[in-house]
Design an enzyme around this catalytic site. Structure first.
Site, PDB file in Angstrom:
ATOM      1  N   HIS A 292      -8.931  32.337  60.390  1.00 37.85           N
ATOM      2  CA  HIS A 292      -8.716  31.529  59.202  1.00 37.85           C
ATOM      3  C   HIS A 292      -9.004  31.610  56.919  1.00 37.85           C
ATOM      4  O   HIS A 292      -8.073  31.558  56.911  1.00 37.85           O
ATOM      5  CB  HIS A 292      -9.245  30.246  59.426  1.00 37.85           C
ATOM      6  CG  HIS A 292      -8.950  29.446  60.699  1.00 37.85           C
ATOM      7  ND1 HIS A 292      -9.411  30.431  62.155  1.00 37.85           N
ATOM      8  CD2 HIS A 292      -8.368  29.054  60.665  1.00 37.85           C
ATOM      9  CE1 HIS A 292      -8.841  29.364  62.412  1.00 37.85           C
ATOM     10  NE2 HIS A 292      -8.356  28.400  61.847  1.00 37.85           N
TER      11      HIS A 292
ATOM     12  N   HIS B   9     -17.893  29.330  62.101  1.00 37.57           N
ATOM     13  CA  HIS B   9     -18.322  30.884  61.042  1.00 37.57           C
ATOM     14  C   HIS B   9     -19.461  30.207  60.260  1.00 37.57           C
ATOM     15  O   HIS B   9     -19.912  28.962  59.575  1.00 37.57           O
ATOM     16  CB  HIS B   9     -17.078  30.734  60.123  1.00 37.57           C
ATOM     17  CG  HIS B   9     -16.181  32.241  61.217  1.00 37.57           C
ATOM     18  ND1 HIS B   9     -16.198  32.776  61.663  1.00 37.57           N
ATOM     19  CD2 HIS B   9     -14.968  30.733  61.754  1.00 37.57           C
ATOM     20  CE1 HIS B   9     -14.796  32.723  62.439  1.00 37.57           C
ATOM     21  NE2 HIS B   9     -14.440  31.835  62.523  1.00 37.57           N
TER      22      HIS B   9
END
Length: 568
Positions: free
Chosen positions: A155, A206
């Site tokens: 991302h 993350h």
């Protein structure tokens, strides 16, 4: 497709895909270190260097999540995470080509394909887990995202590369915008990138290392494209069969050298799909540029488009027709390939010309392929589009989970539990009394305890003197690490510092080998089982997405002209 020395044995792969009737662990679980057994020494050594960073940052991420989390932000970041996915970009990429923005479309494809491939390559090479849950809650609308490794963040790479390219393009033509619009557009793209990056941290998907490396990769990809774009485009549009063949061959080699992961990770599937898009776009643009219908400005293969001359209705019909053709191709080609390729693959296997990949079942091991569900993260089948839209309307129904979700999560949970046990034994000279608290660091025993600390923080007995409430809070989150069980139903932020999964971190004795195996088995049995993946799926995705890209840049523009939907 992957170096042979990286791959686990065929028996391991078959055991993972076809477990026997009596539940048992994957063969890798029988070894004291799953990754030491399955990875080459240099890859395992690199992983061992990086895993302490993931463990160190997890309690601080949990502290940040607890401080800022709210239902409104949950919904915002669950929604906006879709703006950094491959699917979001794949939906809008064909439209760019049909509306005359060929240069932007080609730049976006190159940057996204490179980002998806490089992040997927590193994920499969290093096999780093996502930050542990608990203490983190994971907020995601994607069922497959949590099954991937964490390092680095795709991302972040996608968002940064696209945002930097957009800002660079805007800054090249300041005269084309009102001064306020010029500044506002740049600010909007910077905000987009920062929102995606922070959202990955907020959502517990993350850590700082993941988004940091992903962001750097995204910036480097954009820089590389801007520097070498003219050379690459002149190579593709040279008109030479040799050049376009070499460009296609390079992409195929990139697929072949992708490392084998230690777990059944779907990163490779996305890489194959996007590299297929690169092949199709290059072939389609190379051929379409040689026709009389294509424009050479701003780059060769540009589709003629002028909204004022064409009209909104005609332009809308083009887009609807183009999307319909792509969905029809995807459905028909995928079905035909999954039926027609297995016999060919069996012949190649007999001649030892096949290229097996771990976790993909060889054609000789099956007779037919059943209907596949959730096998495509880029373009879902048309029949699933209504469900996808309904999920967007109710993001929190299935967006929050606490506990391990993938094999990588489970292995890290077990590894952290074992670490805590070893450190407790070390700190207590090999004796673990009933009710002892696990100590995260052996050196914490070097400082004396004080009565004040025992009164203020009784749960931290045996811990180092923590000078600030923030560190104390982070320590409480560290105590939750390695305690998780699968819990798919959590949908609200935690109300206290207790373990959100309902576990404690108290152990009365070291587990025997049999108890260890039972503990592992119970943890793995609660995970979502990965579906069987077939060897023909790799080539199927490559052909299907090459076809989608060719349709976008040449097939549909030719169809538009044939049906009278071209420029008047």
């Amino acid at each position: 497709m992957g170096s042979p020395h990286d791959a686990p044995t065929t028996d391991d792969a078959m055991a993972a895909m076809h477990p026997p009737e009596q539940p048992r662990l994957d063969a890798g679980n029988k070894h004291h270190d799953h990754y030491a057994r399955r990875l080459p020494k240099w890859r395992n050594a690199l992983r061992n260097r990086l895993i302490p960073i993931v463990r160190w940052e997890t309690p601080w991420l949990a502290l940040m999540q607890d401080k800022v989390r709210s239902p409104a932000l949950d919904t915002y970041f669950a929604y906006t995470a879709n703006l950094g996915t491959h699917t979001f970009f794949m939906v809008f990429l064909p439209i760019q080509f049909w509306c005359g923005y060929t240069s932007v479309g080609r730049a976006t494809v190159f940057m996204l394909a490179t980002g998806v491939y490089l992040t997927g390559f590193l994920k499969d090479m290093v096999c780093l887990p996502r930050p542990l849950s608990p203490p983190l809650a994971r907020i995601s609308m994607s069922g497959s995202a949590a099954l991937e490794y964490g390092f680095p963040s795709s991302h972040s790479a996608n968002a940064v590369s696209v945002a930097f390219y957009a800002v660079y393009t805007i800054r090249q033509t300041p005269e084309a915008y009102h001064p306020y619009v010029w500044v506002g557009l740049q600010g909007l793209f910077y905000f987009y990138a920062l929102s995606i990056i922070f959202g990955r941290l907020y959502c517990g998907m993350h850590g700082f290392l993941d988004v940091g490396v992903g962001s750097v990769l995204g910036a480097l990809i954009t820089t590389f494209y801007l520097v070498f774009n003219d050379w690459m485009e002149s190579w593709i549009f040279s008109g030479s069969y040799t050049d376009i063949f070499l460009a296609t061959l390079v992409v195929c080699v990139m697929i072949r050298i992708n490392p084998e992961p230690a777990d059944d990770c779907p990163c490779f599937d996305d890489s194959v799909s996007f590299l297929g898009v690169v092949i199709g776009i290059n072939l389609g643009a190379w051929h379409f540029a040689q026709t009389s219908l294509a424009l050479n400005y701003p780059i060769p293969s540009t589709v003629p488009f002028d909204l004022e001359k064409m009209g909104l209705i005609k332009a809308t019909v083009r887009i609807v027709l183009g999307v319909t053709v792509i969905l029809f191709w995807r459905a028909s080609a995928k079905s035909a390939l999954l039926k027609g390729l297995p016999p060919l693959f069996r012949l190649l296997e007999q001649a030892r010309l096949n290229l097996p990949r771990v976790y993909f079942l060889n054609a000789s091991k099956y007779t037919s392929i059943p209907t596949l569900r959730d096998d495509d993260n880029l373009i879902p089948p048309a029949s699933e589009l209504p469900n996808r839209l309904m999920n967007l309307a109710h993001p929190r129904k299935r967006s929050v989970s606490i506990g391990p979700q993938s094999a990588a999560d489970a292995y890290e949970t077990l590894a952290y539990r074992n670490r805590r046990r070893r450190e407790s034994l070390s700190s207590l000279d090999g004796v673990v009394p009933e009710g002892a608290m696990w100590e995260p660091s052996p050196r914490s025993q070097s400082k004396p305890q004080t009565p004040a600390l025992e009164k203020a923080e009784p749960q931290l007995l045996g811990a180092s003197l923590l000078p600030t409430p923030i560190q104390s809070r982070a320590h409480s989150y560290e105590q939750m690490m390695g305690t998780g069980h699968v819990d798919k139903n959590a949908s609200t932020p935690p109300d206290s510092d207790t373990d959100a999964a309902g576990d404690t971190v108290l152990f009365s004795q070291m587990l025997t080998n049999e108890e260890n195996e039972t503990e592992k088995r119970e943890l793995f049995m609660k995970l979502m089982k990965p579906r069987v993946r077939y060897d023909v799926e790799v080539v199927t995705k490559l052909i299907v997405y090459s076809g989608i890209a060719w349709i976008a840049v040449e097939g549909n523009p030719l169809l538009f002209e044939l049906l009278g939907l071209g420029m008047p």
